[in-house]
Design a protein around this motif. Structure first.
Motif, short mmCIF file in Angstrom:
data_model
loop_
_atom_site.label_atom_id
_atom_site.label_comp_id
_atom_site.label_asym_id
_atom_site.label_seq_id
_atom_site.Cartn_x
_atom_site.Cartn_y
_atom_site.Cartn_z
N VAL A 88 0.88 -1.17 0.00
CA VAL A 88 0.00 0.00 0.00
C VAL A 88 0.92 1.22 0.00
CG1 VAL A 88 -1.83 1.24 1.21
CG2 VAL A 88 -1.76 -1.27 1.30
N HIS A 141 -3.80 11.64 4.81
CA HIS A 141 -3.62 10.65 3.75
C HIS A 141 -2.72 11.15 2.62
CE1 HIS A 141 -6.82 8.50 5.71
NE2 HIS A 141 -7.73 9.42 5.41
N ALA A 181 -3.14 5.10 4.94
CA ALA A 181 -4.18 4.77 3.98
C ALA A 181 -5.55 5.04 4.58
CB ALA A 181 -4.07 3.30 3.59
N THR A 213 -8.28 0.35 2.71
CA THR A 213 -7.86 -0.95 3.24
C THR A 213 -9.00 -1.95 3.16
OG1 THR A 213 -8.32 -0.34 5.55
CG2 THR A 213 -6.10 0.08 4.73
N LEU A 247 -9.44 -3.55 -0.25
CA LEU A 247 -8.45 -4.57 -0.61
C LEU A 247 -8.92 -5.98 -0.25
CD1 LEU A 247 -5.21 -2.70 0.53
CD2 LEU A 247 -6.16 -2.88 -1.79
N PHE A 304 -11.93 -1.07 12.23
CA PHE A 304 -10.61 -0.59 11.82
C PHE A 304 -9.76 -0.52 13.09
CE2 PHE A 304 -13.59 1.17 8.69
CZ PHE A 304 -13.04 0.65 7.53
N VAL A 339 -2.75 1.80 8.41
CA VAL A 339 -1.78 1.27 7.44
C VAL A 339 -0.96 2.45 6.94
CG1 VAL A 339 -1.47 0.12 5.21
CG2 VAL A 339 -3.29 -0.63 6.78
N VAL A 383 0.30 -5.38 3.34
CA VAL A 383 -0.81 -6.02 4.06
C VAL A 383 -1.14 -7.34 3.35
CG1 VAL A 383 -1.80 -3.84 4.88
CG2 VAL A 383 -2.59 -4.81 2.72
N ASN A 399 -4.46 -10.52 3.57
CA ASN A 399 -5.74 -10.92 4.14
C ASN A 399 -5.68 -12.37 4.57
OD1 ASN A 399 -8.42 -11.16 4.83
ND2 ASN A 399 -9.19 -11.00 2.74
N LEU A 420 -7.13 -8.23 7.91
CA LEU A 420 -6.11 -7.63 7.07
C LEU A 420 -4.90 -7.33 7.96
CD1 LEU A 420 -5.96 -6.85 4.03
CD2 LEU A 420 -6.30 -4.49 4.78
N ILE A 455 -1.00 -6.38 8.92
CA ILE A 455 0.03 -5.43 8.49
C ILE A 455 1.37 -6.09 8.78
CG2 ILE A 455 0.99 -3.11 8.76
CD1 ILE A 455 -1.73 -2.34 10.10
N ALA A 493 -4.85 -4.28 10.47
CA ALA A 493 -5.47 -3.03 10.01
C ALA A 493 -6.97 -3.07 10.29
CB ALA A 493 -5.22 -2.83 8.53
#
Length: 159
Positions: free
Chosen positions: A27, A46, A63, A68, A71, A99, A103, A109, A111, A134, A136, A143
């Motif tokens: 990312v 960001h 991010a 995220t 993704l 969340f 990230v 990252v 999954n 997800l 990191i 994340a």
């Protein structure tokens, strides 16, 4: 990736099991900037690299949470949640999303998905509920954790 013995018929047998983990995905700042452009969410944390380095508690841009989350869809496909005997799998929504950790731009990252429900539906469909985490790279907290829903469509759906 193909899950041995996994099909629309056998999916309920996989409930409670981890289905796998995706490859690591970078990312980076250009991706974050592109997401900001597409969504109109140009919050400085960001997209303003200099300000984020100076003022952000993270020391760098992060991010968007929804970037995220977005993704998750592609990475569950990589894991192989749509079995070979399904014609397609449709995004059916989310039950819960949290969340947990930001990230940072320039981190990777992946999954990790577990099947928490597989419910047969009318017309030969199967509704999957997956717990997606997800992760990191090199971070203790993920994340996000999301319970996503995917409707598998079979041949008898006419699709």
């Amino acid at each position: 990736m193909t899950l041995q013995g996994y099909s629309m018929t056998t999916a309920p047998q996989f409930v409670g099991r981890e289905l796998g983990a995706s490859e690591w995905l970078m990312v980076d700042q250009p991706q974050i900037d592109a997401f900001a452009e597409c969504t109109g969410d140009r919050q400085w944390i960001h997209v303003d690299v200099d300000r984020a380095r100076r003022e952000s508690p993270f020391g760098t841009p992060i991010a968007h949470g929804y970037l995220t989350l977005s993704l998750v869809a592609a990475t569950v496909l990589e894991i192989g949640i749509i079995p070979p005997d399904a014609t397609t799998g449709l995004n059916y929504g989310l039950d819960k999303v949290r969340f947990i950790a930001p990230v940072k731009a320039g981190t990777r990252v992946r999954n990790r998905a577990s099947l928490i429900a597989a419910e047969p539906q009318n017309g030969g469909r199967v509704l999957l509920k997956l717990r997606c985490t997800l992760e990191i790279e090199n971070e203790p907290k993920p994340a996000l954790v999301a319970d996503i829903l995917c409707m598998l469509m079979g041949e008898s759906d006419g699709h």
